[in-house]
Design a protein around this motif. Structure first.
Motif, mmCIF file in Angstrom:
data_model
loop_
_atom_site.group_PDB
_atom_site.id
_atom_site.type_symbol
_atom_site.label_atom_id
_atom_site.label_comp_id
_atom_site.label_asym_id
_atom_site.label_seq_id
_atom_site.Cartn_x
_atom_site.Cartn_y
_atom_site.Cartn_z
ATOM 1 N N LEU A 114 0.101 -3.096 1.429
ATOM 2 C CA LEU A 114 -1.036 -3.107 0.477
ATOM 3 C C LEU A 114 -0.747 -2.583 -1.030
ATOM 4 O O LEU A 114 0.265 -1.682 -1.125
ATOM 5 C CB LEU A 114 -1.672 -1.813 1.094
ATOM 6 C CG LEU A 114 -3.020 -1.212 0.091
ATOM 7 C CD1 LEU A 114 -4.175 -2.112 0.147
ATOM 8 C CD2 LEU A 114 -3.531 -0.009 0.693
ATOM 9 N N CYS A 115 -1.387 -3.568 -1.854
ATOM 10 C CA CYS A 115 -1.168 -3.346 -3.313
ATOM 11 C C CYS A 115 -1.882 -2.420 -3.977
ATOM 12 O O CYS A 115 -3.033 -2.112 -3.403
ATOM 13 C CB CYS A 115 -0.932 -4.855 -3.940
ATOM 14 S SG CYS A 115 -2.572 -5.367 -4.180
ATOM 15 N N LEU A 116 -1.696 -1.930 -5.114
ATOM 16 C CA LEU A 116 -2.315 -0.929 -6.036
ATOM 17 C C LEU A 116 -3.898 -1.602 -6.036
ATOM 18 O O LEU A 116 -4.648 -0.948 -5.852
ATOM 19 C CB LEU A 116 -1.638 -0.419 -7.037
ATOM 20 C CG LEU A 116 -2.250 0.533 -8.061
ATOM 21 C CD1 LEU A 116 -2.886 1.941 -7.092
ATOM 22 C CD2 LEU A 116 -1.466 0.827 -9.145
ATOM 23 N N ASP A 117 -3.916 -2.864 -6.562
ATOM 24 C CA ASP A 117 -5.217 -3.206 -6.995
ATOM 25 C C ASP A 117 -6.204 -3.249 -5.719
ATOM 26 O O ASP A 117 -7.207 -2.982 -5.851
ATOM 27 C CB ASP A 117 -5.074 -4.912 -7.208
ATOM 28 C CG ASP A 117 -4.469 -4.784 -8.901
ATOM 29 O OD1 ASP A 117 -4.562 -3.815 -9.340
ATOM 30 O OD2 ASP A 117 -4.259 -6.208 -9.207
ATOM 31 N N CYS A 118 -5.531 -3.556 -4.712
ATOM 32 C CA CYS A 118 -6.491 -3.714 -3.328
ATOM 33 C C CYS A 118 -6.869 -2.297 -2.965
ATOM 34 O O CYS A 118 -8.236 -2.176 -2.663
ATOM 35 C CB CYS A 118 -5.608 -4.425 -2.257
ATOM 36 S SG CYS A 118 -5.483 -6.104 -2.459
ATOM 37 N N LEU A 119 -6.046 -1.272 -3.237
ATOM 38 C CA LEU A 119 -6.354 -0.099 -2.828
ATOM 39 C C LEU A 119 -7.412 0.441 -3.761
ATOM 40 O O LEU A 119 -8.441 1.325 -3.523
ATOM 41 C CB LEU A 119 -5.123 0.881 -3.316
ATOM 42 C CG LEU A 119 -5.538 2.530 -3.120
ATOM 43 C CD1 LEU A 119 -5.804 2.931 -1.460
ATOM 44 C CD2 LEU A 119 -4.614 3.314 -3.626
ATOM 45 N N SER A 154 4.465 -10.023 0.175
ATOM 46 C CA SER A 154 3.049 -10.150 -0.403
ATOM 47 C C SER A 154 1.914 -9.316 0.306
ATOM 48 O O SER A 154 2.030 -8.752 1.626
ATOM 49 C CB SER A 154 2.424 -11.524 -0.056
ATOM 50 O OG SER A 154 2.334 -12.119 1.125
ATOM 51 N N CYS A 155 1.037 -9.034 -0.476
ATOM 52 C CA CYS A 155 -0.109 -7.863 -0.011
ATOM 53 C C CYS A 155 -0.767 -8.627 1.143
ATOM 54 O O CYS A 155 -1.211 -9.809 1.190
ATOM 55 C CB CYS A 155 -0.940 -7.710 -1.233
ATOM 56 S SG CYS A 155 -2.292 -6.569 -0.709
ATOM 57 N N ASP A 156 -0.985 -7.857 2.383
ATOM 58 C CA ASP A 156 -1.732 -8.374 3.589
ATOM 59 C C ASP A 156 -3.275 -8.686 3.089
ATOM 60 O O ASP A 156 -3.846 -9.285 3.954
ATOM 61 C CB ASP A 156 -1.453 -7.332 4.644
ATOM 62 C CG ASP A 156 -0.171 -7.426 5.235
ATOM 63 O OD1 ASP A 156 0.646 -7.290 4.492
ATOM 64 O OD2 ASP A 156 -0.257 -7.854 6.502
ATOM 65 N N PHE A 157 -3.827 -8.058 2.082
ATOM 66 C CA PHE A 157 -5.004 -8.221 1.829
ATOM 67 C C PHE A 157 -5.634 -9.090 0.683
ATOM 68 O O PHE A 157 -6.392 -9.923 1.064
ATOM 69 C CB PHE A 157 -5.507 -6.553 1.741
ATOM 70 C CG PHE A 157 -4.990 -5.594 2.743
ATOM 71 C CD1 PHE A 157 -6.059 -5.461 3.661
ATOM 72 C CD2 PHE A 157 -3.957 -5.041 2.534
ATOM 73 C CE1 PHE A 157 -5.576 -4.568 4.860
ATOM 74 C CE2 PHE A 157 -3.690 -4.077 3.686
ATOM 75 C CZ PHE A 157 -4.466 -3.936 4.708
ATOM 76 N N CYS A 158 -4.818 -9.115 -0.372
ATOM 77 C CA CYS A 158 -5.250 -10.245 -1.251
ATOM 78 C C CYS A 158 -4.409 -11.471 -1.342
ATOM 79 O O CYS A 158 -4.572 -12.252 -2.107
ATOM 80 C CB CYS A 158 -5.139 -9.628 -2.683
ATOM 81 S SG CYS A 158 -3.583 -8.904 -3.297
ATOM 82 N N GLY A 159 -3.183 -11.344 -0.843
ATOM 83 C CA GLY A 159 -2.145 -12.459 -0.639
ATOM 84 C C GLY A 159 -1.348 -12.696 -1.814
ATOM 85 O O GLY A 159 -0.601 -13.650 -1.959
HETATM 86 ZN ZN LIG Z 1 -3.386 -6.708 -2.601
#
Ligand SMILES: [Zn+2]
Ligand SMILES: [Zn+2]
Length: 120
Positions: free
Chosen positions: A35-40, A12-17
């Motif tokens: 890191l996922c694209l949405d967070c980026l 899972s993404c470390d930023f949004c979970g």
């Molecule tokens: Zn994310």
């Protein structure tokens, strides 16, 4: 980040979970951080100079106060998630380049719009 769920490794993404569902585009950092694209996309537009020194979640580098960085404003609770994990500007740019180069990812960025860290 990764966790074990019924013997399955869940990423899972470390930023949004958000759990990775194989469709979501993600980029890996050190020690299994992701890191996922949405967070980026959010990070590119919302990164601001930080008030305090911090350690970048993807690069594990120590950054001084004033370094441009981003935190997710409201991550999903997820086991192992560090809410407010900091993402530094260097990693944001690296990740943007990575996604940009990936033909399967619908993301293109203009590096001139997002210059490298400017010393203050
Ligand atoms: Zn994310
Ligand atoms: Zn970093």
């Amino acid at each position: 980040m990764q966790r074990d769920e019924d013997g399955q490794v869940v990423i899972s993404c470390d930023f949004c979970g958000t759990d990775w569902d194989q469709c979501l585009s993600m980029i890996e950092g050190h020690r299994g951080s992701v890191l996922c694209l949405d967070c980026l996309k959010q990070a590119l537009d919302q990164a601001r100079p930080g008030d305090e020194p911090f350690t970048g979640t993807l690069c594990l580098s120590d950054k001084p106060a004033g370094t441009r960085m981003w935190r997710h404003p409201g991550p999903k609770p997820s086991s192992g998630l560090n809410p407010g994990a900091p993402l530094c500007w260097d990693c944001i740019r690296l990740a943007a380049k990575g996604f940009h180069k990936d033909p399967e990812v619908d993301f293109r960025w203009d590096s001139s719009k997002y210059p490298a860290q400017v010393k203050v």
